[in-house]
Structure formats: C-alpha cells, structure tokens
Design a protein around this motif. Structure first.
Motif, mmCIF file in Angstrom:
data_model
loop_
_atom_site.group_PDB
_atom_site.id
_atom_site.type_symbol
_atom_site.label_atom_id
_atom_site.label_comp_id
_atom_site.label_asym_id
_atom_site.label_seq_id
_atom_site.Cartn_x
_atom_site.Cartn_y
_atom_site.Cartn_z
ATOM 1 N N GLU A 87 14.438 -18.422 -32.842
ATOM 2 C CA GLU A 87 14.940 -18.237 -30.947
ATOM 3 C C GLU A 87 15.978 -19.131 -30.467
ATOM 4 O O GLU A 87 15.815 -19.123 -29.045
ATOM 5 C CB GLU A 87 13.064 -18.012 -30.268
ATOM 6 C CG GLU A 87 13.119 -18.276 -28.993
ATOM 7 C CD GLU A 87 11.623 -17.658 -28.160
ATOM 8 O OE1 GLU A 87 11.240 -17.425 -27.598
ATOM 9 O OE2 GLU A 87 10.862 -18.018 -29.261
ATOM 10 N N ARG A 90 19.142 -19.002 -30.918
ATOM 11 C CA ARG A 90 19.470 -17.985 -29.452
ATOM 12 C C ARG A 90 19.818 -18.331 -28.358
ATOM 13 O O ARG A 90 20.507 -18.190 -28.178
ATOM 14 C CB ARG A 90 18.893 -16.923 -30.224
ATOM 15 C CG ARG A 90 19.030 -15.386 -29.000
ATOM 16 C CD ARG A 90 18.312 -14.713 -29.757
ATOM 17 N NE ARG A 90 17.316 -14.587 -28.979
ATOM 18 C CZ ARG A 90 16.337 -14.929 -27.707
ATOM 19 N NH1 ARG A 90 17.454 -14.628 -27.112
ATOM 20 N NH2 ARG A 90 15.617 -15.304 -27.708
ATOM 21 N N ARG A 91 18.771 -19.213 -27.826
ATOM 22 C CA ARG A 91 18.658 -19.588 -26.473
ATOM 23 C C ARG A 91 19.569 -20.163 -25.875
ATOM 24 O O ARG A 91 19.925 -20.636 -24.958
ATOM 25 C CB ARG A 91 17.507 -19.063 -26.046
ATOM 26 C CG ARG A 91 16.184 -18.149 -26.314
ATOM 27 C CD ARG A 91 14.678 -18.904 -26.032
ATOM 28 N NE ARG A 91 14.193 -19.722 -25.420
ATOM 29 C CZ ARG A 91 12.942 -20.180 -24.849
ATOM 30 N NH1 ARG A 91 12.564 -19.468 -25.373
ATOM 31 N NH2 ARG A 91 13.230 -20.933 -23.483
ATOM 32 N N GLU A 108 15.679 -24.549 -18.325
ATOM 33 C CA GLU A 108 15.721 -23.639 -20.455
ATOM 34 C C GLU A 108 15.532 -25.212 -20.945
ATOM 35 O O GLU A 108 14.887 -25.236 -22.392
ATOM 36 C CB GLU A 108 16.697 -23.406 -19.980
ATOM 37 C CG GLU A 108 17.444 -22.479 -21.803
ATOM 38 C CD GLU A 108 15.620 -20.914 -21.663
ATOM 39 O OE1 GLU A 108 16.045 -20.573 -22.781
ATOM 40 O OE2 GLU A 108 15.059 -21.743 -20.762
ATOM 41 N N LEU A 112 13.257 -25.524 -23.975
ATOM 42 C CA LEU A 112 13.659 -25.599 -24.644
ATOM 43 C C LEU A 112 12.818 -27.124 -26.242
ATOM 44 O O LEU A 112 13.221 -26.825 -27.792
ATOM 45 C CB LEU A 112 15.026 -25.347 -25.579
ATOM 46 C CG LEU A 112 15.587 -24.062 -25.270
ATOM 47 C CD1 LEU A 112 17.419 -23.766 -25.221
ATOM 48 C CD2 LEU A 112 14.803 -23.108 -25.799
#
Length: 415
Positions: A87, A90-91, A108, A112
């Motif tokens: 994940e 992907r982000r 963001e 992360l």
C-alpha cells in the motif's frame, strides 16, 4: 527478607520467545539529586511455592499444550500490517512529483513515513506467531479488527502453518505457565531492584496546570541472570510500584477528599495543590505477567517492616485495566500486564516512608507451572522512597508557587 538466588538451572525444552516490551525510564532532575545505591538481587518469586526439585520435575514433564503462546495481540497487530508495504508503494507512486510539493502532498508523505515505521516495528513479529493459541482470546480481539487479517481469518477458515487454536482453557493455562513462568526457573532468573526515584519534572504549564511539576515516584526492577547479573532478553516477570499524584480542580473536591488531602499534607509533607488543582496520591502496582494466569480478583498490598512484621494496606485492590494517566513500564499490550491500585491513607503512606519499613508487597494467587494454584508475593524494597517523595513534593511546591505568583500578578493588573 531477600532470598538468595536459586542455584539450579533447568535444561531441556526450548521456549517460545516473548515480545520485547516498552519500558520507559524514570529519573530526571529530582531523582538525580539522590545517590542510587545498588540493591541485592531478588530471586524469582514466580512459583516460590515450589521447591527446586519440584520445578525440575515439572520441567521434565511436558504438558499437552507445551507450545502455548499468549502473543494473540502481538500477532493480530503484526498481521494487520501484512499488506502495508504494498500500500505504501502504491500511494507513493501516486504522489505527483512536482518541483515544489503542496501541503497535501507533504502531509501524505509524512503519513506514509509514519506508516512505514509502524510496519517496520510490527511485521518482524510474524515469525513469533506459532504454537497453540487460545481461540476465545483470539476471537475477542478479532471482534474489533477492521479489514483483512489472516491471523483472525483462522477463526473461520484455514489454519496457518505452525498454528493450533485450542479451546480447553485449563490445559492451555497449564501449558502457558509451564512454558513461560517455568522459563524463569530455566534461565535462573532473578530481579535487580532499582531504588525509588521521581519521574521527570515537567516544570510549569499555565495552560495545563494539572500537568505541571512531577507526576509520580516509582520503583521498578530488571530481569537478570542470577549467576552473573546479566540482563535477560525479555521483561517477563518484572514488576513495579508507583505513587502517582491524582489531580483535580479544588472546586471539584468533595469534603471527604479535602479532609484526606489535609491529613496527607500534615502527616507526610505532601504538597496539597498544583495551582488550582488538588493532589491525592494513588498507590499503583503493575507486573509484566499474562493476565490469564492470575487466579485472584484482587491483590493484597502490604508493608514488611525491618523487624519482620507485616502490615496490610487497606482493602484488596482489584485487578483492572491500567488507570487513566498511569505510567506503564513494561508492555504496550494490555493482556501482558496486570494492574491494581488503591488510595493509601495518610497513616499508610507515612508507614511506607518510615525508615523501619523494608518492602512494599503485592500478594495474589496464580497458576504455577505444574498446574497448581498457589500464592505469590512480589516484594519491592522501599529504599529511596522517602527521598523521592520529598524531592517530588519540593518540585511540586515550586511549581505551585510559580503558578500562583503569575496568577496573582495577572489579578493585580486587572482594572
């Protein structure tokens, strides 16, 4: 009295490893003022009702669930991070690579990075998720688990390799006690006590008066090998006592508590207030021991005097989740720790501070490694408690005076 360390060691069966627990330290300016003496080791009290011969005999008799594992919380959390690396990738790929990031992109990336740190902390625990697990305990945890989790999926689907879910509580507890409590005898465990010391002085915060000054004094210990004093890898079996200052606005204090506060101040030198908040001490016991092994509903607190006499404190303190705002020294997982707390009277606290008081004790019943239920008594030396109490109250009095000085100046400046 302190017993000498046990001589024998246990050979034989490999035991499953425990999760290394979080153990915040105590200290700071107040505790640094007191020289910390080195205290004698305390031999393991877990299973103290068994002789070395009985412990050796128990070690040689492998129970049905010898691989009992209490890492339910550890494993549910670890498996919840299984898909996180993918994940994160992907982000990150979805983030726009511009010359200058905007606030949303920067936020963001920070999220992360935090998620990546959490995954790095928990994913390495997956190899610990082998052995026999107690199905009802796992089910109660998984009721609160959101999203896919392969460890929880075992409750209704295929079982993971190396895992067995069992429902016989008595047999599971017997195996867990043999596997974990018995391991303390295997390792010739002892406990190195640390003198009482105060937590860090947080100074003065006018916007959060209740969080100013020193919050508690405490005495912890470390699990070590009896032979050479070297630290053991896990924290299993360690315990601590703390005296924590509960604070609430004077306006919310009832008559009985106000009277109690005054008596504590008169008899122990307690600083009664921090700014507009009154203080009441709470005696808190905690141990890094699996709650499923405890057979008592409450712990009996007491004081052992140097002449050998024992004085019980108050009524038995019920085992309960960690109190709000209380320090947790050994583990971040609730089922890995036991807690009990009470409000000592002024006379009880004064006895704890008495130079003739030797140990603070907590006694309760638990399952031993051979399957029996027997009482254990955990003893913490009261070495340094009077100095730590004095240092904490001096620091809190300074904080109180600073707060009142500022408030009085503000009051004088009003028209």
């Amino acid at each position: 009295m302190l017993r000498p360390c046990a001589d024998g060691t246990r050979a034989g069966f490999a035991r499953l490893a425990m999760l290394a627990a979080i153990a915040p330290g105590i200290g700071g300016d107040a505790s640094a003022q007191v020289r910390q003496p080195e205290l004698p080791l305390i031999s393991s009290p877990w299973g103290e009702g068994m002789s070395p011969a009985e412990q050796a005999a128990s070690a040689a008799k492998r129970p049905a669930f010898a691989d009992a594992n209490w890492n339910h919380e550890v494993c549910v959390v670890a498996y919840s991070f299984e898909g996180v690396p993918a994940e994160i990738a992907r982000r990150r790929a979805a983030l726009q690579h511009t010359h200058k990031e905007n606030a949303a992109q920067a936020g963001e990336r920070r999220r992360l990075a935090m998620l990546e740190r959490q995954a790095a902390e928990h994913l390495p625990n997956i190899p610990k998720c082998k052995g026999q697990f107690y199905r009802p305990a796992l089910a109660s945890l998984c009721n609160f688990q959101a999203g896919d989790n392969r460890f929880c999926a075992q409750l209704s689907g295929p079982i993971l390799p190396g895992v067995e879910l069992v429902e016989d509580k008595a047999a599971f507890v017997r195996g867990l006690a043999w596997n974990k409590v018995g391991d303390l005898f295997s390792k010739d465990a002892a406990f190195a006590p640390v003198p009482w010391a105060a937590s860090d002085d947080r100074g003065v915060d006018l916007s959060k008066q209740a969080e100013s000054g020193i919050a508690y004094i405490a005495a912890t210990n470390k699990a070590v090998k009896c032979g050479d004093g070297s630290p053991l890898r896990n924290n299993i079996g360690q315990w601590a006592f703390s005296v924590e200052m509960l604070r609430q606005p004077w306006s919310a204090l009832d008559e009985a508590m106000a009277e109690r506060s005054g008596e504590l101040t008169a008899k122990t030198g307690m600083t009664a207030a921090i700014g507009r908040h009154a203080q009441i001490p709470r005696l808190h016991f905690q141990a890094f021991m699996f709650d499923i092994l405890v057979e008592s509903e409450a712990a009996k607190f007491g004081i052992e005097m140097r002449d050998g006499t024992h004085r019980e404190l108050g009524v038995p303190a019920s085992f309960a989740p960690i109190p709000d705002g209380a320090p947790a020294f050994y583990s971040s997982f609730a089922s890995y720790r036991i807690h009990a707390a009470l409000l000592p009277s002024a006379d009880e606290l004064r006895t704890m501070l008495d130079p003739d008081a030797a140990f603070l004790t907590a006694s309760f019943a638990m399952r031993l490694e051979d399957g029996r239920i027997d009482g254990v008594t955990l003893r913490t030396p009261l070495t340094g408690i009077a100095d730590a109490w004095k240092a904490m109250n001096a620091a809190n009095l300074r904080a109180h005076r600073k707060i009142r000085k500022v408030e009085e100046a503000m009051e004088r400046s009003l028209p």
